[in-house]
Design a protein around this motif. Sequence first.
Motif, PDB file in Angstrom:
ATOM      1  N   VAL A   6       0.808  -1.234   0.103  1.00  0.00           N
ATOM      2  CA  VAL A   6      -0.120  -0.017   0.207  1.00  0.00           C
ATOM      3  C   VAL A   6       0.960   1.098  -0.020  1.00  0.00           C
ATOM      4  O   VAL A   6       1.784   1.365   0.624  1.00  0.00           O
ATOM      5  N   ILE A   7       0.514   2.269  -0.698  1.00  0.00           N
ATOM      6  CA  ILE A   7       1.418   3.333  -1.147  1.00  0.00           C
ATOM      7  C   ILE A   7       0.705   4.571  -0.600  1.00  0.00           C
ATOM      8  O   ILE A   7      -0.626   4.847  -0.988  1.00  0.00           O
ATOM      9  N   GLY A   8       1.322   5.563   0.196  1.00  0.00           N
ATOM     10  CA  GLY A   8       0.761   6.567   0.784  1.00  0.00           C
ATOM     11  C   GLY A   8       0.713   7.940  -0.351  1.00  0.00           C
ATOM     12  O   GLY A   8       0.924   7.578  -1.667  1.00  0.00           O
ATOM     13  N   ASP A   9       0.292   9.122   0.085  1.00  0.00           N
ATOM     14  CA  ASP A   9       0.149  10.251  -0.953  1.00  0.00           C
ATOM     15  C   ASP A   9       1.260  10.589  -1.641  1.00  0.00           C
ATOM     16  O   ASP A   9       2.364  10.810  -0.940  1.00  0.00           O
ATOM     17  N   ILE A  10       1.209  10.636  -2.771  1.00  0.00           N
ATOM     18  CA  ILE A  10       2.465  11.180  -3.703  1.00  0.00           C
ATOM     19  C   ILE A  10       2.488  12.387  -3.989  1.00  0.00           C
ATOM     20  O   ILE A  10       3.700  13.258  -3.881  1.00  0.00           O
ATOM     21  N   HIS A  11       1.508  13.420  -4.230  1.00  0.00           N
ATOM     22  CA  HIS A  11       1.405  14.650  -4.433  1.00  0.00           C
ATOM     23  C   HIS A  11       2.455  15.143  -5.331  1.00  0.00           C
ATOM     24  O   HIS A  11       3.260  16.171  -5.217  1.00  0.00           O
ATOM     25  N   VAL A 220       1.518  -4.911   3.603  1.00  0.00           N
ATOM     26  CA  VAL A 220      -0.006  -4.973   4.351  1.00  0.00           C
ATOM     27  C   VAL A 220       0.269  -6.318   5.280  1.00  0.00           C
ATOM     28  O   VAL A 220      -0.466  -6.381   6.342  1.00  0.00           O
ATOM     29  N   GLU A 221       0.907  -7.319   4.641  1.00  0.00           N
ATOM     30  CA  GLU A 221       0.951  -8.584   5.624  1.00  0.00           C
ATOM     31  C   GLU A 221       2.018  -8.434   7.133  1.00  0.00           C
ATOM     32  O   GLU A 221       1.732  -8.899   7.961  1.00  0.00           O
ATOM     33  N   THR A 222       3.262  -7.966   6.378  1.00  0.00           N
ATOM     34  CA  THR A 222       4.277  -8.186   7.346  1.00  0.00           C
ATOM     35  C   THR A 222       4.372  -6.651   8.296  1.00  0.00           C
ATOM     36  O   THR A 222       4.827  -6.603   9.171  1.00  0.00           O
TER      37      THR A 222
END
Length: 242
Positions: A6-11, A220-222
């Motif tokens: 999962v990747i956060g906001d790039i802006h 997400v898993e680890t």
Amino acid sequence: MNRKLVIGDIHGGLKALKQVLERVNVSKNDTLIFLGDYVDGWSESPQVLDFLITLKQRQKCIFIRGNHDDLLMSYLKTNTFSEEWFNHGGKSTVDSYEEIDLQTKQTHISFLESLEPYYLDDENKLFIHAGFTNLKGVDFEYFKPLFYWDRTLWEMALALDEKISFKSELYPNRLKLYKEIYIGHTPTTKINKTIPINKACVWNIDSGAAFTGPLTILDVETKEYWQSDALPSLYPNEKGRN
């Protein structure tokens, strides 16, 4: 290896996106879940969208809509914008589109129109840009833009007394609905952190790439995570978002 990342906001920080993807060493079997806000802030918003469109052709990607993506879509369609958006990251995007041809703009509009409001996986893990308010969950939300504007979900998770039992009547119903909830939208720099933060079942992956922080990718898993360099060091001649 079949990771769910999962990747956060790039802006608009294409340099950070490329850097952190290289550090993760993404394989073709990985699923990439982008939490939205691909644009506004740094100078490469059109290039970020080009990169993501190409990436989807060779990689399983899920692209969620952020509020800044919705604002850009409106601008590209109408050529009008609000002063608030312009002063909070939109100016760099407006400037960056001055040299972009009409066909590319149409391609970007199509991409922005295709963004998902949220993603719920087969383990009951929810991925959403901002949050939701309906006590029955996202399927019952009465005002869909809350998916990419709401901040109350994160504020509630931050304020929750850890001594309150999950089974207690005092435990918030919204935090009982999903196994885990992954969000962006409200940078963790607001609580003086530049790493992903977990409160209750909520994971905030926005580590402030729009401002002074890095861009984050989390397994997400680890729960292992990787980060780019801080964005100001990658764009030393720019200010990012105000």
